[in-house]
Design a protein around this motif. Structure first.
Motif, PDB file in Angstrom:
ATOM      1  N   ASN A  19       0.826  -1.198   0.000  1.00  0.00           N
ATOM      2  CA  ASN A  19       0.000   0.000   0.000  1.00  0.00           C
ATOM      3  C   ASN A  19       0.872   1.264   0.000  1.00  0.00           C
ATOM      4  OD1 ASN A  19      -2.562   1.346   0.084  1.00  0.00           O
ATOM      5  ND2 ASN A  19      -2.138   1.828   2.231  1.00  0.00           N
ATOM      6  N   ALA A  20       1.953   1.251   0.773  1.00  0.00           N
ATOM      7  CA  ALA A  20       2.866   2.405   0.810  1.00  0.00           C
ATOM      8  C   ALA A  20       3.511   2.629  -0.562  1.00  0.00           C
ATOM      9  CB  ALA A  20       3.932   2.188   1.877  1.00  0.00           C
ATOM     10  N   ARG A  22       2.169   1.818  -3.458  1.00  0.00           N
ATOM     11  CA  ARG A  22       1.106   2.347  -4.315  1.00  0.00           C
ATOM     12  C   ARG A  22       0.897   3.840  -4.065  1.00  0.00           C
ATOM     13  NH1 ARG A  22      -2.875  -0.669  -2.591  1.00  0.00           N
ATOM     14  NH2 ARG A  22      -1.934  -2.518  -3.475  1.00  0.00           N
ATOM     15  N   GLU A  23       0.844   4.220  -2.789  1.00  0.00           N
ATOM     16  CA  GLU A  23       0.649   5.630  -2.449  1.00  0.00           C
ATOM     17  C   GLU A  23       1.812   6.492  -2.933  1.00  0.00           C
ATOM     18  OE1 GLU A  23      -0.088   6.057   1.716  1.00  0.00           O
ATOM     19  OE2 GLU A  23      -1.977   4.944   1.630  1.00  0.00           O
ATOM     20  N   GLU A  24       3.031   6.022  -2.701  1.00  0.00           N
ATOM     21  CA  GLU A  24       4.208   6.799  -3.101  1.00  0.00           C
ATOM     22  C   GLU A  24       4.281   6.939  -4.614  1.00  0.00           C
ATOM     23  OE1 GLU A  24       7.333   9.245  -2.704  1.00  0.00           O
ATOM     24  OE2 GLU A  24       6.320   8.361  -0.966  1.00  0.00           O
ATOM     25  N   SER A  25       3.967   5.892  -5.346  1.00  0.00           N
ATOM     26  CA  SER A  25       4.081   5.948  -6.804  1.00  0.00           C
ATOM     27  C   SER A  25       3.002   6.813  -7.441  1.00  0.00           C
ATOM     28  CB  SER A  25       4.076   4.539  -7.404  1.00  0.00           C
ATOM     29  OG  SER A  25       2.876   3.875  -7.118  1.00  0.00           O
ATOM     30  N   HIS A  26       1.918   7.096  -6.709  1.00  0.00           N
ATOM     31  CA  HIS A  26       0.848   7.944  -7.242  1.00  0.00           C
ATOM     32  C   HIS A  26       1.005   9.418  -6.863  1.00  0.00           C
ATOM     33  CE1 HIS A  26      -1.082   4.071  -7.993  1.00  0.00           C
ATOM     34  NE2 HIS A  26      -1.694   4.709  -8.966  1.00  0.00           N
ATOM     35  N   ARG A  27       2.057   9.729  -6.109  1.00  0.00           N
ATOM     36  CA  ARG A  27       2.320  11.128  -5.775  1.00  0.00           C
ATOM     37  C   ARG A  27       2.792  11.864  -7.026  1.00  0.00           C
ATOM     38  NH1 ARG A  27       6.412  11.496  -1.110  1.00  0.00           N
ATOM     39  NH2 ARG A  27       6.214  13.637  -1.790  1.00  0.00           N
ATOM     40  N   PRO A  30       7.097  11.222  -7.048  1.00  0.00           N
ATOM     41  CA  PRO A  30       7.453  10.136  -6.123  1.00  0.00           C
ATOM     42  C   PRO A  30       8.937  10.152  -5.764  1.00  0.00           C
ATOM     43  CG  PRO A  30       6.690   9.269  -8.247  1.00  0.00           C
ATOM     44  CD  PRO A  30       6.625  10.742  -8.328  1.00  0.00           C
TER      45      PRO A  30
END
Length: 65
Positions: A19-20, A22-27, A30
């Motif tokens: 999940n981390a 996924r979140e980081e790559s969608h910033r 990143p």
């Protein structure tokens, strides 16, 4: 802690790291170093889960004997 409990704990940690990632790559921008570290941790957890799963069948066989 039983082997099954440890495997479930590792799977939970793996999901958190996934999940981390996924979140980081969608910033918008990143952090590539952070992504690299997270992916390395995810792989380490995956390897540990696989190792633990190879231990489970022999232990279960011993318990039945």
């Amino acid at each position: 802690m039983s082997v099954h409990d440890r495997i479930e704990s590792l799977r939970s940690q793996h999901a958190v790291v996934d999940n981390a990632i996924r979140e980081e790559s969608h910033r918008p921008h990143p952090d590539e170093l952070r992504l690299h570290e997270l992916k390395r941790e995810k792989l380490r957890l995956k390897d540990e889960i696989a190792t633990m799963q190879t231990v489970v069948p022999p232990i279960e066989a011993e318990l039945r004997a």
